[in-house]
Design a protein around this motif. Structure first.
Motif, PDB file in Angstrom:
ATOM      1  N   GLU A 187       0.790  -1.231   0.000  1.00 15.64           N
ATOM      2  CA  GLU A 187       0.000   0.000   0.000  1.00 15.64           C
ATOM      3  C   GLU A 187       0.825   1.287   0.000  1.00 15.64           C
ATOM      4  O   GLU A 187       0.272   2.385  -0.095  1.00 15.64           O
ATOM      5  CB  GLU A 187      -0.967   0.019   1.192  1.00 15.64           C
ATOM      6  N   HIS A 188       2.134   1.149   0.107  1.00 17.08           N
ATOM      7  CA  HIS A 188       2.995   2.337   0.056  1.00 17.08           C
ATOM      8  C   HIS A 188       3.762   2.443  -1.272  1.00 17.08           C
ATOM      9  O   HIS A 188       4.592   3.342  -1.434  1.00 17.08           O
ATOM     10  CB  HIS A 188       3.978   2.325   1.229  1.00 17.08           C
ATOM     11  N   ASP A 189       3.489   1.535  -2.182  1.00 20.59           N
ATOM     12  CA  ASP A 189       4.113   1.581  -3.505  1.00 20.59           C
ATOM     13  C   ASP A 189       3.217   2.406  -4.426  1.00 20.59           C
ATOM     14  O   ASP A 189       2.122   1.992  -4.792  1.00 20.59           O
ATOM     15  CB  ASP A 189       4.267   0.152  -4.046  1.00 20.59           C
ATOM     16  N   ARG A 190       3.672   3.583  -4.809  1.00 22.34           N
ATOM     17  CA  ARG A 190       2.808   4.504  -5.562  1.00 22.34           C
ATOM     18  C   ARG A 190       2.436   3.958  -6.934  1.00 22.34           C
ATOM     19  O   ARG A 190       1.361   4.277  -7.462  1.00 22.34           O
ATOM     20  CB  ARG A 190       3.472   5.876  -5.700  1.00 22.34           C
ATOM     21  N   PHE A 191       3.277   3.128  -7.516  1.00 27.57           N
ATOM     22  CA  PHE A 191       2.962   2.553  -8.825  1.00 27.57           C
ATOM     23  C   PHE A 191       1.843   1.512  -8.703  1.00 27.57           C
ATOM     24  O   PHE A 191       0.956   1.425  -9.557  1.00 27.57           O
ATOM     25  CB  PHE A 191       4.212   1.917  -9.444  1.00 27.57           C
ATOM     26  N   VAL A 192       1.892   0.749  -7.623  1.00 22.88           N
ATOM     27  CA  VAL A 192       0.830  -0.231  -7.367  1.00 22.88           C
ATOM     28  C   VAL A 192      -0.479   0.491  -7.061  1.00 22.88           C
ATOM     29  O   VAL A 192      -1.550   0.106  -7.557  1.00 22.88           O
ATOM     30  CB  VAL A 192       1.229  -1.165  -6.204  1.00 22.88           C
ATOM     31  N   LEU A 193      -0.398   1.535  -6.255  1.00 23.17           N
ATOM     32  CA  LEU A 193      -1.598   2.314  -5.921  1.00 23.17           C
ATOM     33  C   LEU A 193      -2.249   2.873  -7.186  1.00 23.17           C
ATOM     34  O   LEU A 193      -3.478   2.850  -7.338  1.00 23.17           O
ATOM     35  CB  LEU A 193      -1.251   3.449  -4.963  1.00 23.17           C
ATOM     36  N   ARG A 194      -1.403   3.350  -8.091  1.00 25.26           N
ATOM     37  CA  ARG A 194      -1.916   3.919  -9.337  1.00 25.26           C
ATOM     38  C   ARG A 194      -2.574   2.827 -10.186  1.00 25.26           C
ATOM     39  O   ARG A 194      -3.654   3.047 -10.758  1.00 25.26           O
ATOM     40  CB  ARG A 194      -0.755   4.560 -10.120  1.00 25.26           C
ATOM     41  N   ALA A 195      -1.937   1.670 -10.254  1.00 24.98           N
ATOM     42  CA  ALA A 195      -2.464   0.569 -11.067  1.00 24.98           C
ATOM     43  C   ALA A 195      -3.812   0.083 -10.531  1.00 24.98           C
ATOM     44  O   ALA A 195      -4.754  -0.158 -11.296  1.00 24.98           O
ATOM     45  CB  ALA A 195      -1.462  -0.585 -11.102  1.00 24.98           C
ATOM     46  N   VAL A 196      -3.910  -0.060  -9.219  1.00 24.63           N
ATOM     47  CA  VAL A 196      -5.161  -0.508  -8.599  1.00 24.63           C
ATOM     48  C   VAL A 196      -6.270   0.499  -8.863  1.00 24.63           C
ATOM     49  O   VAL A 196      -7.391   0.143  -9.258  1.00 24.63           O
ATOM     50  CB  VAL A 196      -4.974  -0.708  -7.083  1.00 24.63           C
ATOM     51  N   THR A 197      -5.973   1.773  -8.659  1.00 27.12           N
ATOM     52  CA  THR A 197      -6.976   2.828  -8.854  1.00 27.12           C
ATOM     53  C   THR A 197      -7.447   2.880 -10.296  1.00 27.12           C
ATOM     54  O   THR A 197      -8.650   2.990 -10.569  1.00 27.12           O
ATOM     55  CB  THR A 197      -6.399   4.198  -8.445  1.00 27.12           C
ATOM     56  N   ASP A 198      -6.508   2.783 -11.231  1.00 29.61           N
ATOM     57  CA  ASP A 198      -6.877   2.845 -12.650  1.00 29.61           C
ATOM     58  C   ASP A 198      -7.742   1.656 -13.057  1.00 29.61           C
ATOM     59  O   ASP A 198      -8.666   1.795 -13.877  1.00 29.61           O
ATOM     60  CB  ASP A 198      -5.608   2.887 -13.521  1.00 29.61           C
ATOM     61  N   GLU A 199      -7.457   0.497 -12.482  1.00 29.91           N
ATOM     62  CA  GLU A 199      -8.277  -0.681 -12.794  1.00 29.91           C
ATOM     63  C   GLU A 199      -9.715  -0.486 -12.306  1.00 29.91           C
ATOM     64  O   GLU A 199     -10.679  -0.817 -13.021  1.00 29.91           O
ATOM     65  CB  GLU A 199      -7.664  -1.937 -12.163  1.00 29.91           C
ATOM     66  N   VAL A 200      -9.848   0.064 -11.122  1.00 36.56           N
ATOM     67  CA  VAL A 200     -11.189   0.317 -10.583  1.00 36.56           C
ATOM     68  C   VAL A 200     -11.917   1.356 -11.433  1.00 36.56           C
ATOM     69  O   VAL A 200     -13.103   1.199 -11.761  1.00 36.56           O
ATOM     70  CB  VAL A 200     -11.110   0.792  -9.118  1.00 36.56           C
ATOM     71  N   MET A 201     -11.221   2.420 -11.819  1.00 35.04           N
ATOM     72  CA  MET A 201     -11.861   3.473 -12.611  1.00 35.04           C
ATOM     73  C   MET A 201     -12.295   2.941 -13.975  1.00 35.04           C
ATOM     74  O   MET A 201     -13.325   3.363 -14.520  1.00 35.04           O
ATOM     75  CB  MET A 201     -10.907   4.660 -12.784  1.00 35.04           C
ATOM     76  N   TYR A 202     -11.519   2.020 -14.523  1.00 28.36           N
ATOM     77  CA  TYR A 202     -11.884   1.417 -15.810  1.00 28.36           C
ATOM     78  C   TYR A 202     -13.192   0.641 -15.685  1.00 28.36           C
ATOM     79  O   TYR A 202     -14.057   0.709 -16.572  1.00 28.36           O
ATOM     80  CB  TYR A 202     -10.754   0.499 -16.296  1.00 28.36           C
ATOM     81  N   GLU A 203     -13.330  -0.089 -14.587  1.00 30.17           N
ATOM     82  CA  GLU A 203     -14.561  -0.852 -14.369  1.00 30.17           C
ATOM     83  C   GLU A 203     -15.752   0.088 -14.164  1.00 30.17           C
ATOM     84  O   GLU A 203     -16.859  -0.174 -14.654  1.00 30.17           O
ATOM     85  CB  GLU A 203     -14.401  -1.777 -13.158  1.00 30.17           C
ATOM     86  N   ILE A 204     -15.539   1.175 -13.439  1.00 34.15           N
ATOM     87  CA  ILE A 204     -16.611   2.160 -13.242  1.00 34.15           C
ATOM     88  C   ILE A 204     -17.012   2.773 -14.576  1.00 34.15           C
ATOM     89  O   ILE A 204     -18.199   2.974 -14.856  1.00 34.15           O
ATOM     90  CB  ILE A 204     -16.167   3.263 -12.255  1.00 34.15           C
ATOM     91  N   MET A 205     -16.025   3.057 -15.426  1.00 34.48           N
ATOM     92  CA  MET A 205     -16.302   3.631 -16.743  1.00 34.48           C
ATOM     93  C   MET A 205     -17.157   2.683 -17.580  1.00 34.48           C
ATOM     94  O   MET A 205     -18.114   3.110 -18.250  1.00 34.48           O
ATOM     95  CB  MET A 205     -14.987   3.926 -17.477  1.00 34.48           C
ATOM     96  N   LYS A 206     -16.853   1.389 -17.526  1.00 36.43           N
ATOM     97  CA  LYS A 206     -17.633   0.411 -18.288  1.00 36.43           C
ATOM     98  C   LYS A 206     -19.068   0.345 -17.775  1.00 36.43           C
ATOM     99  O   LYS A 206     -20.016   0.202 -18.553  1.00 36.43           O
ATOM    100  CB  LYS A 206     -16.978  -0.968 -18.203  1.00 36.43           C
ATOM    101  N   LEU A 207     -19.242   0.449 -16.477  1.00 33.01           N
ATOM    102  CA  LEU A 207     -20.569   0.381 -15.889  1.00 33.01           C
ATOM    103  C   LEU A 207     -21.393   1.638 -16.168  1.00 33.01           C
ATOM    104  O   LEU A 207     -22.600   1.564 -16.421  1.00 33.01           O
ATOM    105  CB  LEU A 207     -20.472   0.178 -14.367  1.00 33.01           C
ATOM    106  N   SER A 208     -20.738   2.783 -16.109  1.00 33.57           N
ATOM    107  CA  SER A 208     -21.455   4.058 -16.217  1.00 33.57           C
ATOM    108  C   SER A 208     -21.652   4.530 -17.645  1.00 33.57           C
ATOM    109  O   SER A 208     -22.599   5.271 -17.940  1.00 33.57           O
ATOM    110  CB  SER A 208     -20.713   5.146 -15.430  1.00 33.57           C
ATOM    111  N   GLY A 209     -20.717   4.130 -18.551  1.00 33.03           N
ATOM    112  CA  GLY A 209     -20.769   4.621 -19.917  1.00 33.03           C
ATOM    113  C   GLY A 209     -20.308   6.057 -20.044  1.00 33.03           C
ATOM    114  O   GLY A 209     -20.464   6.690 -21.102  1.00 33.03           O
ATOM    115  N   GLN A 210     -19.682   6.587 -18.999  1.00 27.70           N
ATOM    116  CA  GLN A 210     -19.208   7.969 -19.028  1.00 27.70           C
ATOM    117  C   GLN A 210     -17.947   8.117 -19.884  1.00 27.70           C
ATOM    118  O   GLN A 210     -17.158   7.179 -20.021  1.00 27.70           O
ATOM    119  CB  GLN A 210     -18.876   8.456 -17.611  1.00 27.70           C
TER     120      GLN A 210
END
Length: 265
Positions: A187-210
């Motif tokens: 949880e202190h690796d900024r590259f991992v944090l970025r990768a996890v966040t981007d994966e979640v945002m991608y899933e939200i984008m698919k669900l929302s169609g935004q």
């Protein structure tokens, strides 16, 4: 108090707005989980809990809990009743740490923690880059699954700045849980944090169609505020120029009239 408030508020919302929901079975019947949602409206934190069968705790700014007077006490009681936690946002870093600690506490109690990875409401209905400091850190520190959520049309129910909502039927899409246990302890690796966040945002984008915008919503809000300020200043300057021009023309007419009076020819 939560149960009574949820019953009253949730029942009223469902009766008045009839929100539709898809994927409700993706929320576990028990055990901890993180609900990561897009953020279109102030009302998002009320519509999502209204359709769930479990308590979900969101982070709310501390001002909602500390405002003076009768209205302030009623507001604080309401937010506590619907399961929101106060976080002091006076300092960006302090606010982030407080949100992470609060989120971990909710997860350790085996409850649902709700979070908006964008960090603020979308200024124009598009989906903005997620901030890695809160969502990913809580997920990696606890190992809790992340459930992507898409709020649909809630910005039309209560547009920013509007107090009285419109009776428009909003929707909620809930995606399948995402497992990030492979990154546990990182949880202190900024590259991992970025990768996890981007994966979640991608899933939200698919669900929302935004439409997705790869900048932070806070940056866009500053840009829009600067543009609005520049437009206002330009409009003011234009009016001043018109006023000066009219004054000049009037002075010229007055001078011409004076000359004619002094020279009858």
């Amino acid at each position: 108090m939560y149960g009574a408030t949820k019953f009253t508020v949730g029942g009223s919302l469902k009766l008045a707005f009839r929100p539709w929901v898809d994927g409700l079975g993706n929320v576990p019947a028990d055990g901890p989980a993180i609900l990561a949602s897009n953020h279109l409206s102030f009302s998002d934190s009320f519509f999502l809990p209204a359709v769930l069968h479990r308590k979900v705790t969101f982070i709310a700014k501390a001002e909602y809990f500390t405002s003076p007077g009768v209205k302030g006490r009623l507001t604080a009681a309401f937010f506590k009743g619907v399961g929101q936690l106060p976080v002091d946002r006076s300092g960006a870093r302090g606010a982030g740490e407080a949100a992470v600690r609060s989120g971990i506490g909710v997860i350790e109690r085996g409850e649902l923690f709700g979070i908006y990875p964008e960090g603020t409401r979308s200024p124009d209905g598009r989906l903005y880059r997620g901030k890695p400091g809160g969502l990913a850190r809580v997920a990696l520190a606890t190992g809790a699954p992340v459930i992507p959520v898409a709020m649909i049309d809630t910005e039309k129910v209560q547009p920013p700045g509007k107090i009285v909502p419109k009776l428009i039927r909003p929707g909620i899409r809930i995606g399948r849980p995402l497992d990030f246990s492979r990154y546990h302890g990182m949880e202190h690796d900024r590259f991992v944090l970025r990768a996890v966040t981007d994966e979640v945002m991608y899933e939200i984008m698919k669900l929302s169609g935004q439409e997705y915008v790869d900048i932070y919503a806070t940056v866009m809000k500053r840009q829009l505020a600067d543009e609005a300020k520049a437009d206002k200043e330009a409009e003011k300057a234009e009016k001043e120029a018109e006023k000066t021009e009219k004054a000049g023309k009037k002075a010229q007419r007055d001078e011409t009239a004076e000359q004619r009076r002094s020279d009858p020819q």
